[in-house]
Structure formats: C-alpha cells, structure tokens
Motif scaffolding. Structure first.
Motif, mmCIF file in Angstrom:
data_model
loop_
_atom_site.group_PDB
_atom_site.id
_atom_site.type_symbol
_atom_site.label_atom_id
_atom_site.label_comp_id
_atom_site.label_asym_id
_atom_site.label_seq_id
_atom_site.Cartn_x
_atom_site.Cartn_y
_atom_site.Cartn_z
ATOM 1 N N ASP A 54 0.856 -1.179 0.000
ATOM 2 C CA ASP A 54 0.000 0.000 0.000
ATOM 3 C C ASP A 54 0.890 1.226 0.000
ATOM 4 O O ASP A 54 1.524 1.542 1.009
ATOM 5 C CB ASP A 54 -0.911 -0.026 1.226
ATOM 6 C CG ASP A 54 -1.973 1.043 1.159
ATOM 7 O OD1 ASP A 54 -2.188 1.604 0.054
ATOM 8 O OD2 ASP A 54 -2.606 1.316 2.187
ATOM 9 N N ASP A 56 0.039 4.611 -0.821
ATOM 10 C CA ASP A 56 -0.512 5.866 -0.339
ATOM 11 C C ASP A 56 -1.829 5.622 0.401
ATOM 12 O O ASP A 56 -2.890 5.659 -0.206
ATOM 13 C CB ASP A 56 -0.734 6.817 -1.523
ATOM 14 C CG ASP A 56 -1.076 8.222 -1.070
ATOM 15 O OD1 ASP A 56 -0.733 8.577 0.074
ATOM 16 O OD2 ASP A 56 -1.689 8.962 -1.860
ATOM 17 N N PRO A 57 -1.749 5.357 1.693
ATOM 18 C CA PRO A 57 -3.002 5.153 2.436
ATOM 19 C C PRO A 57 -3.786 6.468 2.505
ATOM 20 O O PRO A 57 -3.204 7.545 2.540
ATOM 21 C CB PRO A 57 -2.535 4.705 3.818
ATOM 22 C CG PRO A 57 -1.157 5.226 3.936
ATOM 23 C CD PRO A 57 -0.592 5.263 2.544
ATOM 24 N N GLU A 58 -5.090 6.361 2.511
ATOM 25 C CA GLU A 58 -5.930 7.558 2.531
ATOM 26 C C GLU A 58 -6.034 8.108 3.947
ATOM 27 O O GLU A 58 -6.143 7.375 4.919
ATOM 28 C CB GLU A 58 -7.310 7.224 1.989
ATOM 29 C CG GLU A 58 -7.283 6.830 0.534
ATOM 30 C CD GLU A 58 -8.671 6.697 -0.031
ATOM 31 O OE1 GLU A 58 -9.595 7.358 0.494
ATOM 32 O OE2 GLU A 58 -8.820 5.938 -0.986
ATOM 33 N N PHE A 59 -6.021 9.422 4.029
ATOM 34 C CA PHE A 59 -6.129 10.105 5.319
ATOM 35 C C PHE A 59 -7.580 10.088 5.772
ATOM 36 O O PHE A 59 -8.481 10.340 4.974
ATOM 37 C CB PHE A 59 -5.616 11.539 5.176
ATOM 38 C CG PHE A 59 -5.488 12.251 6.475
ATOM 39 C CD1 PHE A 59 -4.446 11.951 7.331
ATOM 40 C CD2 PHE A 59 -6.401 13.209 6.854
ATOM 41 C CE1 PHE A 59 -4.322 12.601 8.538
ATOM 42 C CE2 PHE A 59 -6.280 13.854 8.053
ATOM 43 C CZ PHE A 59 -5.237 13.561 8.899
ATOM 44 N N TRP A 71 -3.578 7.906 13.599
ATOM 45 C CA TRP A 71 -3.040 7.939 12.234
ATOM 46 C C TRP A 71 -1.563 8.323 12.251
ATOM 47 O O TRP A 71 -0.743 7.731 11.575
ATOM 48 C CB TRP A 71 -3.843 8.939 11.399
ATOM 49 C CG TRP A 71 -3.337 9.097 10.009
ATOM 50 C CD1 TRP A 71 -2.471 10.028 9.559
ATOM 51 C CD2 TRP A 71 -3.662 8.275 8.889
ATOM 52 N NE1 TRP A 71 -2.235 9.847 8.231
ATOM 53 C CE2 TRP A 71 -2.948 8.784 7.789
ATOM 54 C CE3 TRP A 71 -4.471 7.164 8.720
ATOM 55 C CZ2 TRP A 71 -3.034 8.222 6.536
ATOM 56 C CZ3 TRP A 71 -4.560 6.621 7.464
ATOM 57 C CH2 TRP A 71 -3.857 7.134 6.394
ATOM 58 N N TYR A 73 0.647 7.999 14.721
ATOM 59 C CA TYR A 73 1.466 6.944 15.308
ATOM 60 C C TYR A 73 1.537 5.707 14.412
ATOM 61 O O TYR A 73 2.540 5.007 14.366
ATOM 62 C CB TYR A 73 0.972 6.555 16.699
ATOM 63 C CG TYR A 73 1.327 7.559 17.747
ATOM 64 C CD1 TYR A 73 2.638 7.978 17.915
ATOM 65 C CD2 TYR A 73 0.355 8.127 18.554
ATOM 66 C CE1 TYR A 73 2.975 8.920 18.873
ATOM 67 C CE2 TYR A 73 0.677 9.070 19.519
ATOM 68 C CZ TYR A 73 1.992 9.461 19.665
ATOM 69 O OH TYR A 73 2.323 10.366 20.612
ATOM 70 N N TRP A 74 0.464 5.438 13.671
ATOM 71 C CA TRP A 74 0.434 4.253 12.816
ATOM 72 C C TRP A 74 1.309 4.434 11.582
ATOM 73 O O TRP A 74 2.090 3.579 11.221
ATOM 74 C CB TRP A 74 -0.998 3.941 12.418
ATOM 75 C CG TRP A 74 -1.125 2.699 11.627
ATOM 76 C CD1 TRP A 74 -1.264 2.595 10.277
ATOM 77 C CD2 TRP A 74 -1.076 1.354 12.117
ATOM 78 N NE1 TRP A 74 -1.326 1.299 9.892
ATOM 79 C CE2 TRP A 74 -1.202 0.494 11.004
ATOM 80 C CE3 TRP A 74 -0.950 0.792 13.370
ATOM 81 C CZ2 TRP A 74 -1.216 -0.876 11.127
ATOM 82 C CZ3 TRP A 74 -0.971 -0.572 13.485
ATOM 83 C CH2 TRP A 74 -1.099 -1.382 12.381
ATOM 84 N N TYR A 75 1.168 5.577 10.909
ATOM 85 C CA TYR A 75 1.873 5.782 9.644
ATOM 86 C C TYR A 75 3.082 6.703 9.773
ATOM 87 O O TYR A 75 3.875 6.826 8.838
ATOM 88 C CB TYR A 75 0.935 6.351 8.579
ATOM 89 C CG TYR A 75 -0.079 5.336 8.129
ATOM 90 C CD1 TYR A 75 0.294 4.276 7.347
ATOM 91 C CD2 TYR A 75 -1.409 5.444 8.518
ATOM 92 C CE1 TYR A 75 -0.631 3.317 6.945
ATOM 93 C CE2 TYR A 75 -2.334 4.506 8.126
ATOM 94 C CZ TYR A 75 -1.945 3.449 7.334
ATOM 95 O OH TYR A 75 -2.846 2.515 6.939
ATOM 96 N N GLY A 76 3.225 7.395 10.871
ATOM 97 C CA GLY A 76 4.378 8.252 11.068
ATOM 98 C C GLY A 76 4.322 9.521 10.227
ATOM 99 O O GLY A 76 5.350 10.076 9.888
ATOM 100 N N GLU A 77 3.131 9.976 9.884
ATOM 101 C CA GLU A 77 3.005 11.187 9.077
ATOM 102 C C GLU A 77 2.392 12.298 9.883
ATOM 103 O O GLU A 77 1.623 12.129 10.746
ATOM 104 C CB GLU A 77 2.149 10.931 7.839
ATOM 105 C CG GLU A 77 2.799 9.934 6.925
ATOM 106 C CD GLU A 77 1.951 9.658 5.694
ATOM 107 O OE1 GLU A 77 0.834 10.196 5.578
ATOM 108 O OE2 GLU A 77 2.395 8.906 4.849
#
Length: 77
Positions: A54, A56-59, A71, A73-77
């Motif tokens: 995956d 580009d996961p959607e925000f 979000w 903490y999970w993806y680091g963005e």
C-alpha cells in the motif's frame, strides 16, 4: 641522474601483481556477497504468492483528534 631499469621493472611488476590480486579479490567478494545475500525482496513472487504493498493510504477525513493521533502513530506522518 642514474635510472635503474631493474628497479623500474620491479616496480612495474609489483603494480601489475597488486592490480591483478585486487581485481581477483574484488570479483571474489562480489561473488561471495551474491551467494550469501538473501533473496531480493522486490522480485516478483512465484507460485500462488501475492505481493501486496500500500503506497498511499488515505487520510481519515472528518476524524477527531484521537483518530488523527492514531493515524500519526500508525503511519508516522
């Protein structure tokens, strides 16, 4: 100035021998790394395997502050 041909021939032979040994060691090291290294992680899977990635996961739109924090903490963005 006296130029000794024997010294120059000895130096040239030394440089040739050093270069040949360096090439042999370099090729041997590359071969050894290729043999010992694990399977390439990006190669196409074989058999019934599937490669899932995956990019580009959607925000999460309209989420609250807790969702945004999860979000982050999970993806680091």
């Amino acid at each position: 100035m006296i130029v000794s041909i024997r010294k120059w021939i000895g130096r040239i032979l030394f440089l040739l021998l050093f270069s040949m040994l360096l090439i042999i060691v370099t090729v041997g090291y590359r071969w050894l790394v290729e043999v010992v290294s694990p399977i390439h992680p990006y190669k196409k899977p074989e058999g019934h395997a599937m490669k899932v990635f995956d990019v580009d996961p959607e925000f999460p739109e309209g989420g609250n502050a807790a969702d945004r924090l999860r979000w982050f903490y999970w993806y680091g963005e």
